[in-house]
Write a protein that holds these residues in place. Structure first.
Motif, mmCIF file in Angstrom:
data_model
loop_
_atom_site.group_PDB
_atom_site.id
_atom_site.type_symbol
_atom_site.label_atom_id
_atom_site.label_comp_id
_atom_site.label_asym_id
_atom_site.label_seq_id
_atom_site.Cartn_x
_atom_site.Cartn_y
_atom_site.Cartn_z
ATOM 1 N N ALA A 31 0.806 -1.228 0.000
ATOM 2 C CA ALA A 31 0.000 0.000 0.000
ATOM 3 C C ALA A 31 0.840 1.281 0.000
ATOM 4 O O ALA A 31 0.633 2.150 -0.853
ATOM 5 N N PRO A 32 1.822 1.441 0.921
ATOM 6 C CA PRO A 32 2.611 2.686 0.899
ATOM 7 C C PRO A 32 3.490 2.790 -0.353
ATOM 8 O O PRO A 32 3.765 3.897 -0.827
ATOM 9 N N ILE A 33 3.897 1.654 -0.914
ATOM 10 C CA ILE A 33 4.702 1.673 -2.147
ATOM 11 C C ILE A 33 3.853 2.223 -3.294
ATOM 12 O O ILE A 33 4.313 3.079 -4.068
ATOM 13 N N LEU A 34 2.611 1.778 -3.371
ATOM 14 C CA LEU A 34 1.724 2.271 -4.433
ATOM 15 C C LEU A 34 1.431 3.759 -4.261
ATOM 16 O O LEU A 34 1.287 4.487 -5.241
ATOM 17 N N LYS A 35 1.371 4.191 -3.015
ATOM 18 C CA LYS A 35 1.168 5.623 -2.756
ATOM 19 C C LYS A 35 2.357 6.426 -3.309
ATOM 20 O O LYS A 35 2.184 7.472 -3.930
ATOM 21 N N GLN A 36 3.571 5.899 -3.118
ATOM 22 C CA GLN A 36 4.776 6.564 -3.647
ATOM 23 C C GLN A 36 4.777 6.564 -5.182
ATOM 24 O O GLN A 36 5.181 7.545 -5.803
ATOM 25 N N VAL A 37 4.323 5.457 -5.771
ATOM 26 C CA VAL A 37 4.235 5.380 -7.235
ATOM 27 C C VAL A 37 3.310 6.485 -7.744
ATOM 28 O O VAL A 37 3.641 7.206 -8.685
#
Length: 99
Positions: A31-37
């Motif tokens: 989830a936080p990785i996708l937010k960064q993407v």
């Protein structure tokens, strides 16, 4: 208004779909990785999350058997899929190949 999934993926802009479940540990890591993407690519990509427990027919249609599974669509066509957690740069690079 709840938009039809097909309307969402039938887009000129690449749409990254994250099939996830609340009970899934790796999904919470993704989830936080996708937010960064999304922060890095901004309006160049749409990121949507689909809870497989609440959307079983959709998960079945795309043969999602494990979570997290990410699918990338553009103009309604599936361009890429990957199960498991990827790093931000890997996801960004896949999306950028399909601009």
């Amino acid at each position: 208004m709840k938009r039809n999934f097909n309307d969402i993926i039938d887009s000129e802009v690449p749409v990254l779909v994250d099939f996830f479940a609340d009970w899934c540990g790796p999904c919470k890591m993704l989830a936080p990785i996708l937010k960064q993407v999304k922060e890095e690519l901004g309006d160049a990509v749409k990121v949507i999350k689909i809870d497989v427990d609440k959307n079983q027919p959709l998960a079945a249609k795309y043969q999602v058997r494990g979570v997290p599974t990410m699918l990338l669509f553009k103009n309604g066509k599936q361009l890429w899929r990957q199960s498991g957690v990827l790093q931000k740069n890997d996801i960004v690079s896949v999306i950028q190949q399909h601009f």
